[in-house]
Scaffold this motif. Structure first.
Motif, mmCIF file in Angstrom:
data_model
loop_
_atom_site.group_PDB
_atom_site.id
_atom_site.type_symbol
_atom_site.label_atom_id
_atom_site.label_comp_id
_atom_site.label_asym_id
_atom_site.label_seq_id
_atom_site.Cartn_x
_atom_site.Cartn_y
_atom_site.Cartn_z
ATOM 1 N N VAL A 1 14.364 -95.208 -86.659
ATOM 2 C CA VAL A 1 15.617 -95.408 -86.215
ATOM 3 C C VAL A 1 16.543 -95.776 -87.094
ATOM 4 O O VAL A 1 17.568 -95.310 -86.802
ATOM 5 N N LEU A 2 16.266 -96.462 -88.460
ATOM 6 C CA LEU A 2 17.251 -96.322 -89.462
ATOM 7 C C LEU A 2 17.747 -95.021 -89.958
ATOM 8 O O LEU A 2 18.991 -94.814 -90.028
ATOM 9 N N ALA A 3 16.902 -94.118 -89.913
ATOM 10 C CA ALA A 3 17.347 -92.804 -90.536
ATOM 11 C C ALA A 3 18.156 -92.268 -89.336
ATOM 12 O O ALA A 3 19.332 -91.646 -89.836
ATOM 13 N N PHE A 4 18.013 -92.302 -88.207
ATOM 14 C CA PHE A 4 18.879 -91.768 -87.243
ATOM 15 C C PHE A 4 20.226 -92.356 -87.321
ATOM 16 O O PHE A 4 21.111 -91.642 -87.076
ATOM 17 N N ILE A 5 20.309 -93.662 -87.457
ATOM 18 C CA ILE A 5 21.673 -94.256 -87.600
ATOM 19 C C ILE A 5 22.468 -93.714 -88.973
ATOM 20 O O ILE A 5 23.383 -93.688 -88.653
ATOM 21 N N ALA A 6 21.789 -93.625 -89.851
ATOM 22 C CA ALA A 6 22.306 -93.075 -91.120
ATOM 23 C C ALA A 6 22.789 -91.577 -90.989
ATOM 24 O O ALA A 6 24.031 -91.300 -91.621
ATOM 25 N N LEU A 7 22.400 -90.882 -89.987
ATOM 26 C CA LEU A 7 22.761 -89.396 -89.488
ATOM 27 C C LEU A 7 23.998 -89.506 -88.474
ATOM 28 O O LEU A 7 25.111 -88.960 -88.549
ATOM 29 N N MET A 8 23.838 -90.532 -87.620
ATOM 30 C CA MET A 8 24.695 -90.500 -86.487
ATOM 31 C C MET A 8 26.217 -91.103 -86.587
ATOM 32 O O MET A 8 27.191 -90.429 -86.405
ATOM 33 N N VAL A 9 26.185 -92.212 -87.714
ATOM 34 C CA VAL A 9 27.316 -92.580 -88.111
ATOM 35 C C VAL A 9 28.552 -91.584 -88.702
ATOM 36 O O VAL A 9 29.575 -91.565 -88.173
ATOM 37 N N PRO A 10 27.936 -90.916 -89.807
ATOM 38 C CA PRO A 10 28.998 -90.137 -90.451
ATOM 39 C C PRO A 10 29.197 -88.730 -89.485
ATOM 40 O O PRO A 10 30.511 -88.320 -89.568
ATOM 41 N N ALA A 11 28.424 -88.527 -88.679
ATOM 42 C CA ALA A 11 28.726 -87.256 -87.857
ATOM 43 C C ALA A 11 29.829 -87.632 -86.933
ATOM 44 O O ALA A 11 30.717 -86.807 -86.813
ATOM 45 N N ASN A 12 29.931 -88.691 -86.420
ATOM 46 C CA ASN A 12 30.934 -89.283 -85.437
ATOM 47 C C ASN A 12 32.299 -89.634 -86.183
ATOM 48 O O ASN A 12 33.038 -89.617 -85.488
ATOM 49 N N LEU A 13 32.052 -90.262 -87.287
ATOM 50 C CA LEU A 13 33.278 -90.136 -88.290
ATOM 51 C C LEU A 13 33.845 -89.063 -88.304
ATOM 52 O O LEU A 13 35.359 -88.902 -88.289
ATOM 53 N N LEU A 14 33.184 -87.976 -88.677
ATOM 54 C CA LEU A 14 33.716 -86.725 -88.833
ATOM 55 C C LEU A 14 34.374 -86.208 -87.537
ATOM 56 O O LEU A 14 35.462 -85.603 -87.594
ATOM 57 N N PHE A 15 33.763 -86.115 -86.379
ATOM 58 C CA PHE A 15 33.941 -85.717 -85.307
ATOM 59 C C PHE A 15 35.403 -86.398 -84.778
ATOM 60 O O PHE A 15 36.197 -85.908 -84.443
ATOM 61 N N THR A 16 35.515 -87.943 -84.938
ATOM 62 C CA THR A 16 36.665 -88.392 -84.627
ATOM 63 C C THR A 16 37.957 -88.205 -85.379
ATOM 64 O O THR A 16 38.991 -88.027 -84.830
ATOM 65 N N ALA A 17 37.521 -87.773 -86.725
ATOM 66 C CA ALA A 17 38.801 -87.525 -87.700
ATOM 67 C C ALA A 17 39.134 -85.960 -87.206
ATOM 68 O O ALA A 17 40.417 -85.834 -87.313
ATOM 69 N N ILE A 18 38.252 -85.141 -86.855
ATOM 70 C CA ILE A 18 38.769 -84.001 -86.574
ATOM 71 C C ILE A 18 39.704 -83.919 -85.188
ATOM 72 O O ILE A 18 40.816 -83.462 -84.954
ATOM 73 N N CYS A 19 39.105 -84.700 -84.266
ATOM 74 C CA CYS A 19 39.986 -85.006 -82.898
ATOM 75 C C CYS A 19 41.357 -85.505 -83.236
ATOM 76 O O CYS A 19 42.270 -85.037 -82.532
#
Length: 284
Positions: free
Chosen positions: A260-278
């Motif tokens: 679960v912790l590893a999933f969080i580590a991947l989930m947050v930066p992916a969405n930071l990048l997605f939000t920045a692109i949007c």
């Protein structure tokens, strides 16, 4: 089991502050009529359910079938597939201009669904000796206290004192955002340590899972790009806190919690990048 999040007490309190204040702001910014209009949009509701309830288990099943994952990682990925309504989605879904009401409605709807689907899935997916540790009452109380109550208070302030709602909104949203950033920074080392222990196949599966759900939310979000952004964030940001509660203390060895912790580590930066692109595309 003393906490529903995999971090120390300070980070836990910051996450609670972030969620509560964000829901308070949604209540002060979006009227009950806004929520009603959104819920009565049957086409949008149907697309939301398909993106969050139907597609994630299918994606998880395909990834588990195609990649050599161990049983612990596969179980966690399946639980995440049945756990919509991640509270972290607020930090990203509310960044779409003019979509505060939609972000709040999605979180409220998906959180309620997740409280049903994830515990039921846990009874099937987890080993028999672990099922007794699933704390249904605690999950419901936290959802009411962190999501429903602040949302109702915000709506009451908007209804009774609209000027006060306008005055409180910006500082409350600022504190909510700062709380989220502080919690992310405090928990960084914990997430990185977990990430380092996960086998490559699981990391690939989780990354593909996140991107696939992000794409599903975008495609099913409708013709409005801002609404697509909201659903893409709400769909891929699974309810990791809920899944952590389901596996923490009821599964021996702590392997489930590490995944679960590893999933969080991947989930947050992916969405930071997605939000920045949007945001960049929106400015253009």
């Amino acid at each position: 089991m003393e906490t529903s999040v995999p971090f120390d007490t300070t980070a836990e309190l910051l996450i609670y502050a972030f969620v509560s204040l964000a829901m308070l702001c949604i209540g002060m910014n979006a009227s009950l009529r806004d929520f009603g209009v959104l819920l009565l949009d049957h086409g949008r509701t149907a697309r939301t359910l398909v993106a969050n309830i139907v597609i994630p288990p299918i994606v998880a099943f395909l990834l588990i079938s195609l990649l050599p994952m161990n049983e612990t990682s596969a179980a966690v990925l399946f639980l995440l597939a049945f756990a919509p309504g991640g509270i972290n989605a607020l930090q990203f879904s509310t960044k779409a201009p003019g979509q505060m009401a939609l972000a709040g409605e999605l979180l409220f709807l998906l959180s309620l669904l997740g409280l049903i689907t994830a515990p039921v899935a846990a009874q099937v997916i987890l080993a028999s000796e672990a099922r007794a540790g699933v704390p249904g009452g605690e999950l419901m109380l936290r959802a009411i206290g962190l999501v429903a109550v602040p949302l109702a208070i915000g709506a009451a302030i908007r209804l009774r004192a609209s000027n006060l709602a306008e005055t409180l909104y910006k500082p409350a949203m600022l504190v909510s955002t700062l709380s989220f950033v502080a919690a992310v920074l405090l928990s960084l080392s914990v997430r990185q340590d977990a990430l380092a222990t996960i086998e490559p196949a699981t990391l690939v599966a989780m990354t593909v899972f996140i991107l696939a759900l992000m794409a599903a939310g975008w495609v099913l979000g409708g013709p409005n790009p801002k609404q697509r952004q909201v659903l893409a964030a709400a769909t891929n940001l699974r309810n990791v806190g809920l899944v952590y509660v389901l596996v923490d203390g009821c599964c021996e060895g702590g392997g489930h919690s590490v995944v679960v912790l590893a999933f969080i580590a991947l989930m947050v930066p992916a969405n930071l990048l997605f939000t920045a692109i949007c945001a960049k595309l929106s400015r253009r």
